[in-house]
Design a protein around this motif. Structure first.
Motif, PDB file in Angstrom:
ATOM      1  N   MET A 241      -7.907   0.127  35.042  1.00 38.71           N
ATOM      2  CA  MET A 241      -9.075   0.836  34.694  1.00 38.71           C
ATOM      3  C   MET A 241     -10.255   0.449  33.908  1.00 38.71           C
ATOM      4  O   MET A 241      -9.957  -0.357  32.874  1.00 38.71           O
ATOM      5  CB  MET A 241      -8.475   2.501  33.852  1.00 38.71           C
ATOM      6  N   GLY A 242     -11.379   1.084  34.409  1.00 35.34           N
ATOM      7  CA  GLY A 242     -12.493   0.534  33.422  1.00 35.34           C
ATOM      8  C   GLY A 242     -13.416   1.674  32.930  1.00 35.34           C
ATOM      9  O   GLY A 242     -13.276   2.624  33.253  1.00 35.34           O
ATOM     10  N   ASP A 243     -14.024   1.320  31.713  1.00 32.22           N
ATOM     11  CA  ASP A 243     -14.850   2.229  31.095  1.00 32.22           C
ATOM     12  C   ASP A 243     -14.186   3.981  30.911  1.00 32.22           C
ATOM     13  O   ASP A 243     -14.715   4.597  31.213  1.00 32.22           O
ATOM     14  CB  ASP A 243     -16.180   2.407  31.697  1.00 32.22           C
ATOM     15  N   VAL A 244     -13.165   3.849  30.044  1.00 30.02           N
ATOM     16  CA  VAL A 244     -12.657   5.004  29.444  1.00 30.02           C
ATOM     17  C   VAL A 244     -13.729   5.738  28.578  1.00 30.02           C
ATOM     18  O   VAL A 244     -13.831   7.027  28.704  1.00 30.02           O
ATOM     19  CB  VAL A 244     -11.335   4.701  28.645  1.00 30.02           C
ATOM     20  N   HIS A 245     -14.696   5.190  27.745  1.00 31.32           N
ATOM     21  CA  HIS A 245     -15.589   5.593  26.964  1.00 31.32           C
ATOM     22  C   HIS A 245     -15.083   6.910  26.200  1.00 31.32           C
ATOM     23  O   HIS A 245     -15.650   8.067  26.151  1.00 31.32           O
ATOM     24  CB  HIS A 245     -16.740   5.890  27.877  1.00 31.32           C
ATOM     25  N   GLY A 246     -13.795   6.705  25.344  1.00 34.49           N
ATOM     26  CA  GLY A 246     -13.744   7.909  24.730  1.00 34.49           C
ATOM     27  C   GLY A 246     -13.090   9.189  25.438  1.00 34.49           C
ATOM     28  O   GLY A 246     -12.912  10.180  24.694  1.00 34.49           O
ATOM     29  N   SER A 247     -12.876   9.152  26.732  1.00 35.06           N
ATOM     30  CA  SER A 247     -12.199  10.087  27.332  1.00 35.06           C
ATOM     31  C   SER A 247     -10.667  10.175  27.430  1.00 35.06           C
ATOM     32  O   SER A 247     -10.176   9.776  28.266  1.00 35.06           O
ATOM     33  CB  SER A 247     -12.981  10.211  28.763  1.00 35.06           C
ATOM     34  N   LEU A 248     -10.249  10.407  26.208  1.00 35.78           N
ATOM     35  CA  LEU A 248      -8.758  10.321  25.987  1.00 35.78           C
ATOM     36  C   LEU A 248      -8.175  11.254  26.948  1.00 35.78           C
ATOM     37  O   LEU A 248      -6.938  10.971  27.451  1.00 35.78           O
ATOM     38  CB  LEU A 248      -8.641  10.897  24.629  1.00 35.78           C
ATOM     39  N   ASP A 249      -8.540  12.581  27.161  1.00 36.71           N
ATOM     40  CA  ASP A 249      -7.684  13.618  28.055  1.00 36.71           C
ATOM     41  C   ASP A 249      -7.694  12.944  29.454  1.00 36.71           C
ATOM     42  O   ASP A 249      -6.615  12.926  30.182  1.00 36.71           O
ATOM     43  CB  ASP A 249      -8.598  14.552  28.399  1.00 36.71           C
ATOM     44  N   SER A 250      -8.895  12.104  30.050  1.00 37.95           N
ATOM     45  CA  SER A 250      -8.935  11.518  31.478  1.00 37.95           C
ATOM     46  C   SER A 250      -7.911  10.460  31.437  1.00 37.95           C
ATOM     47  O   SER A 250      -6.979  10.234  32.449  1.00 37.95           O
ATOM     48  CB  SER A 250     -10.023  11.176  31.861  1.00 37.95           C
ATOM     49  N   LEU A 251      -7.783   9.469  30.206  1.00 41.05           N
ATOM     50  CA  LEU A 251      -7.076   8.438  30.350  1.00 41.05           C
ATOM     51  C   LEU A 251      -5.686   8.731  30.246  1.00 41.05           C
ATOM     52  O   LEU A 251      -4.832   8.246  31.061  1.00 41.05           O
ATOM     53  CB  LEU A 251      -7.131   7.727  28.935  1.00 41.05           C
ATOM     54  N   ILE A 252      -5.253   9.989  29.524  1.00 45.71           N
ATOM     55  CA  ILE A 252      -3.858  10.522  29.692  1.00 45.71           C
ATOM     56  C   ILE A 252      -3.372  10.946  31.116  1.00 45.71           C
ATOM     57  O   ILE A 252      -2.268  10.720  31.773  1.00 45.71           O
ATOM     58  CB  ILE A 252      -3.607  11.648  28.421  1.00 45.71           C
ATOM     59  N   VAL A 253      -4.359  11.475  31.722  1.00 46.07           N
ATOM     60  CA  VAL A 253      -4.068  12.220  32.919  1.00 46.07           C
ATOM     61  C   VAL A 253      -3.672  11.104  34.012  1.00 46.07           C
ATOM     62  O   VAL A 253      -2.739  10.974  34.861  1.00 46.07           O
ATOM     63  CB  VAL A 253      -5.233  12.855  33.639  1.00 46.07           C
ATOM     64  N   ILE A 254      -4.477  10.091  33.984  1.00 48.46           N
ATOM     65  CA  ILE A 254      -4.212   8.765  34.895  1.00 48.46           C
ATOM     66  C   ILE A 254      -3.115   8.124  34.546  1.00 48.46           C
ATOM     67  O   ILE A 254      -2.400   7.664  35.479  1.00 48.46           O
ATOM     68  CB  ILE A 254      -5.719   7.882  34.950  1.00 48.46           C
ATOM     69  N   LEU A 255      -2.912   7.930  33.267  1.00 45.16           N
ATOM     70  CA  LEU A 255      -1.617   7.050  33.137  1.00 45.16           C
ATOM     71  C   LEU A 255      -0.131   7.984  33.381  1.00 45.16           C
ATOM     72  O   LEU A 255       0.784   7.517  33.618  1.00 45.16           O
ATOM     73  CB  LEU A 255      -1.574   6.836  31.473  1.00 45.16           C
ATOM     74  N   LYS A 256      -0.220   9.296  33.149  1.00 44.57           N
ATOM     75  CA  LYS A 256       0.852  10.094  33.483  1.00 44.57           C
ATOM     76  C   LYS A 256       1.052  10.481  34.844  1.00 44.57           C
ATOM     77  O   LYS A 256       2.032  10.045  35.480  1.00 44.57           O
ATOM     78  CB  LYS A 256       0.468  11.422  32.552  1.00 44.57           C
ATOM     79  N   SER A 257      -0.186  10.329  35.603  1.00 42.18           N
ATOM     80  CA  SER A 257       0.293  10.675  36.940  1.00 42.18           C
ATOM     81  C   SER A 257       0.489   9.244  37.889  1.00 42.18           C
ATOM     82  O   SER A 257       1.098   9.378  38.878  1.00 42.18           O
ATOM     83  CB  SER A 257      -1.277  11.209  37.846  1.00 42.18           C
ATOM     84  N   SER A 258       0.115   8.281  37.270  1.00 42.37           N
ATOM     85  CA  SER A 258       0.566   6.888  37.894  1.00 42.37           C
ATOM     86  C   SER A 258       1.887   6.459  37.373  1.00 42.37           C
ATOM     87  O   SER A 258       2.445   5.384  37.905  1.00 42.37           O
ATOM     88  CB  SER A 258      -0.398   6.005  37.509  1.00 42.37           C
TER      89      SER A 258
END
Length: 397
Positions: A1-18
């Motif tokens: 993944m690239g450029d999370v930029h402090g988007s913690l909720d989105s990071l958790i979503v992609i890590l859980k769903s994958s």
């Protein structure tokens, strides 16, 4: 993944769903490798939360036989050098508990020095706006010797896994020739000392040519990069894709992973399994092949893909100069300018060139360049229907 930029909720979503995180936000990826390809911080709301999650998952993944690779991005570099201008108030506030009153008082005393006493109230208001709660806590925590800064300096600027190189911005043949260890040592020393290389924009944290340049121009240099590093492909971030999707270029030897998550795009991940590349969508849970971009490239970064020449001419001529870096390349001196106007930030090169007639005295290599040549090259390229020469305007700085 690239450029999370402090988007913690989105990071958790992609890590859980994958399948890399369980319901308790603990590592469940077993022996998988997760690459966070730079720019974990800035612009978003939860920088500290993202950093804390990445640090914890590194140890949990390693205990399970996997790995979490945190690749340095330009925004990590900026914070390590004390440049906090992309930090949101919410992300400053996360570091309020680390702030020391003495740091704020010392900075305030220096800020107001030399001003009349009747201006102090107005000055204090301006000072507090520029230094919101948590400002000095973050500055200290992300300094090279701080809690988070010292950890960041342990992370690589480039890493190779199964023949694939991961780097935030991109690589030129000159940088790739240093090898992975050379690249990482140079970036680490640069960030630790705060000294910039002669051409920062060509470095692995900033370079955009792999992402944006016409394939006819960049194909040869990219092939040299892969050969130097004995790699079969490279994955970059840094430059948002115009489609808000993970894409590929150069017949699948380059992948772009910055989908503009912080600007509202739903997160996607590039997945390599059995030497096959897939894009995993966290909303649809569907895996698909990375779409191939058109060979001519997008020419500019995603959110502003359609900036017209006329707009850029006015921007370059009128935008405020936020920062200036004086550079030298061979015998040529020039400056790299960071420009800001109406919410848009762009970078531009300012060349010091002669305004008068060029001397005919040999050798020609010693003659000054003339700005008319630069402007003429830009205008001629447009007359010929080409898009090779960047927008060029004369301006006094």
């Amino acid at each position: 993944m690239g450029d999370v930029h402090g988007s913690l909720d989105s990071l958790i979503v992609i890590l859980k769903s994958s399948g890399l995180l369980d319901g308790n936000l603990s590592w469940s990826g077993g022996e998988s490798h997760l690459v966070l390809n730079g720019d974990l911080i800035d612009k978003g709301r939860n920088d500290r939360g993202v950093l804390d999650l990445a640090r914890r998952l590194q140890s949990e993944a390693e205990a399970a036989g996997g790995r979490v690779h945190v690749v340095l991005g330009n925004h990590e570099g900026m914070n390590l050098n004390g440049n906090l201008r992309y930090v949101s108030k919410e992300s400053f506030a996360e570091f309020a508990d680390l702030e020391q009153r003495s740091d704020r008082n010392k900075s305030w005393m220096a800020y107001k020095k030399g001003y009349r006493r009747d201006l102090i109230l107005r000055l204090r208001k301006a000072f507090d706006e520029q230094h919101p709660p948590g400002y000095f806590g973050r500055l200290r925590a992300l300094a090279p010797d701080g809690e988070y800064g010292s950890w960041l300096l342990l992370q690589p600027a480039a890493v190779k896994i199964n023949g694939i190189v991961f780097v935030h911005g991109g690589l030129t043949p000159q940088i790739a020739a240093k090898g992975l260890d050379g690249i990482n040592d140079e970036v680490r020393n640069t960030l630790r000392t705060g000294l910039r290389p002669d051409d920062w924009s060509q470095g692995p944290l900033w370079y955009r040519g792999n992402s944006l340049q016409n394939e006819r121009i960049e194909r040869g240099p990219l092939a040299q990069v892969l050969e130097s590093l004995d790699a079969r492909a490279m994955v970059v971030a840094h430059t948002p894709t115009g489609s808000q999707r993970v894409t590929s270029r150069f017949n699948g030897t380059l992948y772009r992973t910055d989908v503009g998550m912080v600007y509202g795009a739903h997160p996607q991940a590039l997945v390599f399994e059995q030497n096959e590349a897939w894009v995993f969508d966290s909303v649809s849970f569907v895996r698909s092949r990375p779409p191939l971009e058109a060979p001519q490239g997008e020419h500019w970064s995603g959110i502003y893909t359609e900036l017209q020449d006329e707009f850029l001419e006015k921007f370059l001529a009128k935008a405020e100069i936020v920062e200036r870096y004086d550079l030298q390349r061979g015998s040529r001196n020039f400056s790299l300018l960071e420009l800001h106007k109406d919410g848009l930030d762009l970078r531009a090169v300012f060349q010091f060139v002669e305004e008068g007639a060029a001397s005919s005295t040999p050798p020609e290599s010693l003659n000054p360049r003339r700005y008319q040549h630069e402007v003429a090259a830009y205008r001629l390229s447009r007359e010929l229907g080409l898009d090779i020469v960047p927008v060029t305007v004369p301006r006094e700085v």
